[in-house]
Design an enzyme around this catalytic site. Structure first.
Site, PDB file in Angstrom:
ATOM      1  N   PRO A  80     -66.308  28.784  -4.150  1.00  0.00           N
ATOM      2  CA  PRO A  80     -65.906  27.943  -5.300  1.00  0.00           C
ATOM      3  C   PRO A  80     -64.913  26.862  -4.891  1.00  0.00           C
ATOM      4  O   PRO A  80     -64.645  25.946  -5.659  1.00  0.00           O
ATOM      5  CB  PRO A  80     -65.275  28.953  -6.270  1.00  0.00           C
ATOM      6  CG  PRO A  80     -64.894  30.125  -5.441  1.00  0.00           C
ATOM      7  CD  PRO A  80     -65.858  30.172  -4.296  1.00  0.00           C
ATOM      8  N   ARG A  95     -86.244  20.450  -2.403  1.00  0.00           N
ATOM      9  CA  ARG A  95     -86.929  19.413  -3.177  1.00  0.00           C
ATOM     10  C   ARG A  95     -86.856  18.051  -2.513  1.00  0.00           C
ATOM     11  O   ARG A  95     -87.676  17.177  -2.775  1.00  0.00           O
ATOM     12  CB  ARG A  95     -86.330  19.307  -4.588  1.00  0.00           C
ATOM     13  CG  ARG A  95     -86.554  20.550  -5.417  1.00  0.00           C
ATOM     14  CD  ARG A  95     -86.038  20.402  -6.832  1.00  0.00           C
ATOM     15  NE  ARG A  95     -86.920  19.620  -7.667  1.00  0.00           N
ATOM     16  CZ  ARG A  95     -86.700  18.381  -8.072  1.00  0.00           C
ATOM     17  NH1 ARG A  95     -85.601  17.762  -7.719  1.00  0.00           N
ATOM     18  NH2 ARG A  95     -87.563  17.754  -8.821  1.00  0.00           N
ATOM     19  N   ASP A 139     -86.533  11.928 -11.455  1.00  0.00           N
ATOM     20  CA  ASP A 139     -85.695  13.025 -11.931  1.00  0.00           C
ATOM     21  C   ASP A 139     -84.297  12.577 -12.300  1.00  0.00           C
ATOM     22  O   ASP A 139     -83.828  11.542 -11.847  1.00  0.00           O
ATOM     23  CB  ASP A 139     -85.563  14.090 -10.835  1.00  0.00           C
ATOM     24  CG  ASP A 139     -86.713  15.068 -10.857  1.00  0.00           C
ATOM     25  OD1 ASP A 139     -87.298  15.233 -11.931  1.00  0.00           O
ATOM     26  OD2 ASP A 139     -86.999  15.647  -9.806  1.00  0.00           O
ATOM     27  N   GLU A 181     -63.247  39.492  -2.513  1.00  0.00           N
ATOM     28  CA  GLU A 181     -62.210  38.465  -2.701  1.00  0.00           C
ATOM     29  C   GLU A 181     -62.532  37.216  -1.896  1.00  0.00           C
ATOM     30  O   GLU A 181     -61.809  36.228  -1.954  1.00  0.00           O
ATOM     31  CB  GLU A 181     -60.835  38.995  -2.271  1.00  0.00           C
ATOM     32  CG  GLU A 181     -60.389  40.260  -2.979  1.00  0.00           C
ATOM     33  CD  GLU A 181     -60.437  40.129  -4.488  1.00  0.00           C
ATOM     34  OE1 GLU A 181     -59.932  39.117  -5.005  1.00  0.00           O
ATOM     35  OE2 GLU A 181     -60.995  41.031  -5.148  1.00  0.00           O
TER      36      GLU A 181
HETATM   37  N1  SAH Z   1     -61.334  34.743  -4.415  1.00  0.00           N
HETATM   38  C1  SAH Z   1     -62.257  33.668  -4.237  1.00  0.00           C
HETATM   39  C2  SAH Z   1     -63.586  33.913  -4.928  1.00  0.00           C
HETATM   40  C3  SAH Z   1     -64.373  35.053  -4.365  1.00  0.00           C
HETATM   41  S1  SAH Z   1     -65.878  35.262  -5.197  1.00  0.00           S
HETATM   42  C4  SAH Z   1     -61.668  32.390  -4.823  1.00  0.00           C
HETATM   43  O1  SAH Z   1     -61.069  32.472  -5.892  1.00  0.00           O
HETATM   44  O2  SAH Z   1     -61.819  31.309  -4.242  1.00  0.00           O
HETATM   45  C5  SAH Z   1     -66.894  35.975  -3.958  1.00  0.00           C
HETATM   46  C6  SAH Z   1     -67.850  35.050  -3.236  1.00  0.00           C
HETATM   47  O3  SAH Z   1     -68.755  34.475  -4.152  1.00  0.00           O
HETATM   48  C7  SAH Z   1     -67.201  33.868  -2.544  1.00  0.00           C
HETATM   49  O4  SAH Z   1     -66.720  34.224  -1.264  1.00  0.00           O
HETATM   50  C8  SAH Z   1     -68.358  32.880  -2.463  1.00  0.00           C
HETATM   51  O5  SAH Z   1     -69.177  33.110  -1.332  1.00  0.00           O
HETATM   52  C9  SAH Z   1     -69.152  33.199  -3.710  1.00  0.00           C
HETATM   53  N2  SAH Z   1     -68.895  32.227  -4.807  1.00  0.00           N
HETATM   54  C10 SAH Z   1     -68.180  32.465  -5.917  1.00  0.00           C
HETATM   55  N3  SAH Z   1     -68.161  31.386  -6.724  1.00  0.00           N
HETATM   56  C11 SAH Z   1     -68.897  30.432  -6.120  1.00  0.00           C
HETATM   57  C12 SAH Z   1     -69.242  29.094  -6.453  1.00  0.00           C
HETATM   58  N4  SAH Z   1     -68.831  28.527  -7.573  1.00  0.00           N
HETATM   59  N5  SAH Z   1     -70.023  28.406  -5.589  1.00  0.00           N
HETATM   60  C13 SAH Z   1     -70.442  28.976  -4.443  1.00  0.00           C
HETATM   61  N6  SAH Z   1     -70.136  30.243  -4.063  1.00  0.00           N
HETATM   62  C14 SAH Z   1     -69.369  30.970  -4.890  1.00  0.00           C
END
Ligand code: SAH
Length: 245
Positions: free
Chosen positions: A87, A152, A167, A114
């Protein structure tokens, strides 16, 4: 183009690529997808991929060694691109999807719990990719989204060139509204212009509708854009029509 997905839940990918355009692309070998079980790259008896975070607090973190080993095993050469789904990454959009579609190999690491040990972020990957400002339970759904959106743009994957060209986002605005049979459904009629047979007129109507929807739903897309003369005319028309309403 080849994707390699590194995950602790390889079984999650069993069905998602087995239908539609991606399935066809795989059959025609325009795209290849290999899913790797992170546990195969552990060296201990328990095949341990995670551990407690240093510094306390709850939860688990994916360990660096299996991830480094997995990437080193699957990467073809130094041109291979390696990304962590996170994220905290660059938000996936049409431009990024297009960029990735020109790579030969894209390796995607799926985090869990985490997250992953920061040394992976700092010393292994070329970047982090996010699919939006929310937190998933794992990177797997995000990897599916990346593979789909990037595929795509791989030439030949989407049948008619035009279907990618028109698109949403392709030209910086949203797609125009689509209609199909029946011509009338529960008293709801398909816009008359689409039966006119006048292709110029239809094209102009579609452009106008696309602009209208973009201004209404995603004004951020056109705010800083220099529009072509014809688009500005269409926008003026839209604004005048709104005043009349
Ligand atoms: N503690 C971290 C989130 C961990 S969530 C933080 O707050 O930054 C667990 C895993 O889900 C992450 O390591 C990632 O690989 C995936 N993930 C979660 N949200 C995501 C998003 N919006 N985009 C891409 N991968 C995501």
């Amino acid at each position: 183009m080849r994707f390699d997905i590194i995950t602790i839940f390889p079984e999650m990918f069993a069905g998602v690529f087995s239908g539609g355009i991606i399935k066809k692309a795989l059959e025609r070998e325009m795209v290849r997808i290999a899913v790797h079980d992170l546990r195969d790259f552990t060296e201990d008896r328990h095949r341990q991929v995670d551990d407690r975070p240093f510094g306390g607090l709850e939860g688990m973190v994916l360990k660096p060694e299996p991830i480094f080993r997995a990437v080193e095993a699957v990467r073809e050469d130094e041109t291979s691109r390696v990304y962590l789904l996170s994220p905290q990454g660059r938000r996936l959009d049409s431009a990024l999807a297009k960029e990735l579609a020109s790579e030969r190999q894209v390796i995607l690491i799926c985090g869990r719990y985490e997250g992953v040990d920061e040394r992976v972020v700092e010393h292994l990957v070329d970047g982090e990719i996010s699919i939006g400002d929310y937190v998933l339970t794992g990177g797997e759904p995000a990897a599916v989204v990346v593979v789909d959106a990037v595929s795509r743009f791989v030439p030949g994957v989407v049948g008619k060139e035009g279907s990618v060209r028109n698109d949403s986002f392709a030209e910086g605005i949203l797609d125009f509204p689509q209609y199909t049979r029946p011509r009338e459904f529960r008293g709801l009629e398909v816009p008359q212009v689409l039966f006119s047979g006048d292709h110029k007129k239809i094209e102009r109507w579609r452009r106008k509708k696309a602009l209208e929807k973009t201004v209404r739903q995603r004004p951020d897309l056109v705010e800083h854009k220099t529009l072509a003369l014809e688009d500005r005319r269409l926008l003026e028309e839209i604004q005048n029509e709104r005043k009349d309403e």
